[in-house]
Scaffold this active site. Structure first.
Site, PDB file in Angstrom:
ATOM      1  N   ASP A   8      -8.870 -10.207   9.194  1.00 33.35           N
ATOM      2  CA  ASP A   8      -8.350  -8.860   8.917  1.00 33.35           C
ATOM      3  C   ASP A   8      -9.297  -7.724   9.297  1.00 33.35           C
ATOM      4  O   ASP A   8      -8.848  -6.690   9.758  1.00 33.35           O
ATOM      5  CB  ASP A   8      -7.989  -8.755   7.426  1.00 33.35           C
TER       6      ASP A   8
ATOM      7  N   ASN B 146       6.341  -8.809   1.310  1.00 38.47           N
ATOM      8  CA  ASN B 146       4.894  -8.572   1.384  1.00 38.47           C
ATOM      9  C   ASN B 146       4.162  -9.374   0.304  1.00 38.47           C
ATOM     10  O   ASN B 146       3.079  -9.003  -0.128  1.00 38.47           O
ATOM     11  CB  ASN B 146       4.609  -7.069   1.230  1.00 38.47           C
ATOM     12  N   SER B 147       4.758 -10.475  -0.131  1.00 35.48           N
ATOM     13  CA  SER B 147       4.059 -11.320  -1.113  1.00 35.48           C
ATOM     14  C   SER B 147       2.863 -11.965  -0.414  1.00 35.48           C
ATOM     15  O   SER B 147       2.873 -12.179   0.800  1.00 35.48           O
ATOM     16  CB  SER B 147       5.003 -12.367  -1.687  1.00 35.48           C
ATOM     17  N   ARG B 148       1.843 -12.294  -1.200  1.00 36.59           N
ATOM     18  CA  ARG B 148       0.552 -12.650  -0.595  1.00 36.59           C
ATOM     19  C   ARG B 148      -0.090 -13.861  -1.262  1.00 36.59           C
ATOM     20  O   ARG B 148       0.207 -14.187  -2.406  1.00 36.59           O
ATOM     21  CB  ARG B 148      -0.406 -11.458  -0.761  1.00 36.59           C
TER      22      ARG B 148
ATOM     23  N   TYR C  55      -1.717  -3.279  -6.871  1.00 40.59           N
ATOM     24  CA  TYR C  55      -1.440  -4.046  -5.660  1.00 40.59           C
ATOM     25  C   TYR C  55      -2.659  -4.124  -4.718  1.00 40.59           C
ATOM     26  O   TYR C  55      -3.353  -3.118  -4.517  1.00 40.59           O
ATOM     27  CB  TYR C  55      -0.248  -3.454  -4.884  1.00 40.59           C
TER      28      TYR C  55
ATOM     29  N   ARG D 103       0.848  -1.191   0.000  1.00 44.31           N
ATOM     30  CA  ARG D 103       0.000   0.000   0.000  1.00 44.31           C
ATOM     31  C   ARG D 103       0.883   1.240   0.000  1.00 44.31           C
ATOM     32  O   ARG D 103       1.887   1.306   0.696  1.00 44.31           O
ATOM     33  CB  ARG D 103      -0.912   0.027   1.226  1.00 44.31           C
TER      34      ARG D 103
ATOM     35  N   CYS E 219       1.578  -8.385  11.315  1.00 49.31           N
ATOM     36  CA  CYS E 219       1.974  -8.672  12.705  1.00 49.31           C
ATOM     37  C   CYS E 219       1.309  -9.942  13.211  1.00 49.31           C
ATOM     38  O   CYS E 219       1.222 -10.164  14.415  1.00 49.31           O
ATOM     39  CB  CYS E 219       1.619  -7.502  13.617  1.00 49.31           C
TER      40      CYS E 219
ATOM     41  N   SER F  70      -0.755  -4.357  10.033  1.00 42.44           N
ATOM     42  CA  SER F  70      -0.517  -5.287   8.924  1.00 42.44           C
ATOM     43  C   SER F  70       0.793  -6.048   9.153  1.00 42.44           C
ATOM     44  O   SER F  70       1.787  -5.464   9.598  1.00 42.44           O
ATOM     45  CB  SER F  70      -0.406  -4.529   7.602  1.00 42.44           C
TER      46      SER F  70
ATOM     47  N   LYS G  14      -9.512  -2.552   2.216  1.00 45.47           N
ATOM     48  CA  LYS G  14      -9.239  -1.455   3.140  1.00 45.47           C
ATOM     49  C   LYS G  14     -10.032  -0.191   2.783  1.00 45.47           C
ATOM     50  O   LYS G  14     -10.523   0.513   3.663  1.00 45.47           O
ATOM     51  CB  LYS G  14      -7.738  -1.160   3.183  1.00 45.47           C
TER      52      LYS G  14
ATOM     53  N   HIS H  14      -9.872  -2.910  12.080  1.00 45.53           N
ATOM     54  CA  HIS H  14      -8.810  -3.728  11.491  1.00 45.53           C
ATOM     55  C   HIS H  14      -8.521  -4.894  12.439  1.00 45.53           C
ATOM     56  O   HIS H  14      -7.499  -4.907  13.112  1.00 45.53           O
ATOM     57  CB  HIS H  14      -7.574  -2.839  11.304  1.00 45.53           C
TER      58      HIS H  14
HETATM   59  O1  SAT Z   1      -2.596  -4.418   1.166  1.00 48.68           O
HETATM   60  S1  SAT Z   1      -3.654  -4.768   2.106  1.00 48.68           S
HETATM   61  O2  SAT Z   1      -4.112  -3.553   2.781  1.00 48.68           O
HETATM   62  O3  SAT Z   1      -4.756  -5.386   1.440  1.00 48.68           O
HETATM   63  C1  SAT Z   1      -3.037  -5.842   3.267  1.00 48.68           C
HETATM   64  C2  SAT Z   1      -2.513  -5.150   4.451  1.00 48.68           C
HETATM   65  O4  SAT Z   1      -1.553  -4.367   4.341  1.00 48.68           O
HETATM   66  O5  SAT Z   1      -3.060  -5.369   5.539  1.00 48.68           O
HETATM   67 MN    MN Z   2      -4.714  -5.799   7.249  1.00 43.93          MN
END
Ligand code: SAT
Ligand code: MN
Length: 598
Positions: free
Chosen positions: A277, A373-375, A197, A69, A250, A248, A206, A226
């Site tokens: 989340d 920060n790969s998802r 992203y 983000r 954690c 985020s 978000k 959150h």
């Molecule tokens: O990028 S997101 O906001 O969807 C995930 C996060 O940072 O919590």
């Molecule tokens: Mn989050």
């Protein structure tokens, strides 16, 4: 596709602005999914992963400078600047529409604009909110299909005149100079351009479920937070629910899918994921706080996720999952740092370059296989521990709210706040070390109230006032706790093993909610007495436990000017009650610092 005149007109207007070759409505069907996947594979937007080993799974790479983000390009566009407050970037709505409009204009020429009707929350639930996202990214469509409820059923629910959030997303040229994520809470609208992203582009997440919903929640008397939502079942089959807010990256997803540690297995605890989340919380007919998860999937951090840290997440991502910016193995499967198995002998890293273990760049710096920060994007329904109540339109009743940060020092493992207002103060002063989920310097401590710093869509001081006022509206409020799994010793080693062992802390939290559980009163709240955590089978020395539970008045006193500075930065709308809490804490700390007289 739609018989909603206002929606139809808005889509036509946006199409006129962006100039796509065609507009395609998303109906949510399986045939549509297959068609979109094929298209995305053909366009090299997605790569189909090994169908035997990872059926229905796909791989995606973002641009190397579009991996998290971008908070500095995220704006709240309200008529009055004060309403956005000190923690948000602000732009006037006129300027916002103009600036983003100039980037959007003609940007979808030669492309398709997809119209995604989506519902946040179970369809038909009084909690739920509907939106429509227009996007030129098939990757976004396929992610939104996992993360939200989409398609015809949503339009049916919307009817001919229902309210909907107007979400416009476009990739444009994905250039960092032409990227804006704009929220117009007064118009129930989000315009996001120039990023592909997650949190910048999947607008139901978000942007809608926290920033815009937060604005609505304040007006309508509820909370958009959150937070993960976790069900804890005892051996008699009684289930209690907690929510927990961490910044985020954690460990929200890990806690949301926790399993009992070896040493406590005999106690028969079972854990159920409701959400990992976001939580929307409302006062229920019984006077308790009830929560729903507005999402339908998990957008989890891959690195560090493995069969030991989170077997439930690993099970959830074996099919129908989209992997973003992880390492691609030669056999069409995926890997990431801290994942299962040894690193492959070679593969292709998140930047599309050949990679092998120990790879270094030209300057001799290690090159990662997967971006930190790969998802993974996985359907919630695939999680083995998904709660039978996760789609209950009434939500689940909450016994405890847990705030937590990533702090090497100061904050003890767990403490219980004195009451709602003190709990709000504790959430408001939360601090955490920066992670890879946001652009910026990793490790730096920043105040992150309720883990909402990047997600509160209005003046943070008004947000505190709203939290305080909610206290008066909940006849049977949950207790509020604070945890810190990340405390370190002088050598920098973690004092607490975390992960499954956190169950020991949850046990204490629930006991405190029932009026049980040993505790010591300290200036910051109640900390477990030395024997109050069940440490069966856990190898943490008494000295380490002491250090974990230690509340040092001097350290906390040093924090006080930081709290003050932070509140001052938020301006003169900070509620008096927050200042009173601040004063009372200062008082308790100074009393504790005076050696007790004989
Ligand atoms: O990028 S997101 O906001 O969807 C995930 C996060 O940072 O919590
Ligand atoms: Mn989050």
């Amino acid at each position: 596709m739609t018989s909603h005149p206002r929606l139809k007109r808005w889509v036509e207007e946006m199409a006129a602005l962006c100039g796509p070759d065609r507009v395609v409505w998303i109906d949510g069907s399986d045939e549509e999914k297959k068609r979109l996947e094929d298209e995305a594979v053909q366009a090299k937007d997605l790569l189909r992963l090994n169908p035997e080993k990872l059926p229905g799974c796909f791989y995606h790479r973002t641009k190397p400078d579009d991996v998290a983000r971008t908070e500095h390009l995220t704006y709240i566009c309200t008529r009055n600047k004060e309403d956005a407050g000190a923690t948000n970037n602000w732009m006037s709505p006129e300027e916002g529409y103009k600036k983003a409009g100039a980037i959007f204009r003609g940007s979808m020429r030669g492309r398709t604009m997809y119209a995604i009707p989506f519902c946040m929350g179970p369809l038909g639930s009084p909690f739920s909110k509907i939106g429509v996202e227009l996007t030129d990214s098939v990757y976004v469509v396929l992610n939104m299909r996992i993360m939200t409820r989409v398609g015809k059923k949503v339009l049916d629910q919307l009817g001919t005149d229902g309210e909907f959030a107007k979400c416009l997303h476009g990739k444009a040229d994905l250039s960092p100079e032409r990227k804006l994520i704009l929220h117009f809470p007064e118009d129930n609208a989000v315009w996001s351009v120039g990023s592909g992203y997650g949190g910048n582009a999947l607008l139901g997440k978000k942007c809608i479920s926290l920033r815009i919903a937060g604005w609505q929640a304040r007006q309508e008397g509820w909370l958009a937070e959150h937070m993960l939502i976790l069900g804890i079942e005892d051996r008699r089959g009684q289930v209690e629910y907690v929510t927990a807010a961490f910044p985020s990256a954690c460990g929200k997803t890990n806690l949301a899918m926790i399993l009992p540690p070896e040493g406590l297995k005999h106690k028969g605890w079972r854990f159920w994921t409701v959400g990992d989340d976001i939580a929307w919380l409302r006062v229920g007919p019984d006077g308790r706080l009830w929560a729903v998860n507005p999402e339908a999937g998990f957008f989890g951090v891959a690195p560090g996720t493995n069969s030991r840290t989170n077997p439930n997440a690993m099970a959830a991502v074996q099919r129908n999952t989209i992997f973003t910016n992880v390492l691609l193995k030669d056999d069409g499967t995926v890997w990431w740092e801290g994942g299962d198995g040894d690193p492959p002998e070679h593969g292709t890293n998140w930047q599309g370059q050949p990679w092998k273990p120990g790879a270094k760049d030209a300057k001799g710096k290690p090159v990662l296989g997967a971006h930190p920060n790969s998802r993974f994007t996985a359907p919630a329904s695939q999680c083995p521990c998904i709660s039978p109540k996760w789609e209950d339109p009434r939500g689940v009743p909450i016994s405890a709210v847990i705030f937590g940060g990533r702090r090497a020092r100061v904050a003890p493992l767990v403490y219980e706040t004195f009451d709602w207002a003190h709990g709000v103060y504790t959430g408001a002063t939360m601090a955490s070390e920066r992670t890879a989920a946001q652009d910026g310097k990793v490790g730096e401590v920043r105040r992150d109230p309720m883990a909402m710093l990047p997600f509160c869509g209005y003046n943070m001081a008004d947000y505190f006032a709203h939290w305080l006022s909610m206290g008066g509206r909940i006849p049977r409020p949950p207790k509020i706790f604070h945890v810190n799994w990340f405390r370190r010793d002088e050598k920098g080693a973690f004092l607490w093993p975390g992960y499954k062992e956190n169950v020991r802390v949850l046990e204490w939290v629930l006991r405190r909610c029932r009026g049980e559980g040993g505790a010591v009163r300290t200036p910051i709240g109640h900390v477990p007495s030395h024997d109050a955590l069940d440490m069966t089978g856990l190898d943490v020395s008494p000295a380490a436990l002491d250090a974990l539970l230690d509340v040092k008045s001097e350290e906390w006193s040093e924090e006080m000017p930081e709290h003050k500075k932070f509140f001052e930065k938020l301006g003169d709308r900070v509620p008096q009650e927050i200042w009173e809490q601040h004063k009372a804490l200062g008082q308790r700390l100074s009393e504790a610092a005076v050696p007790a007289r004989k």
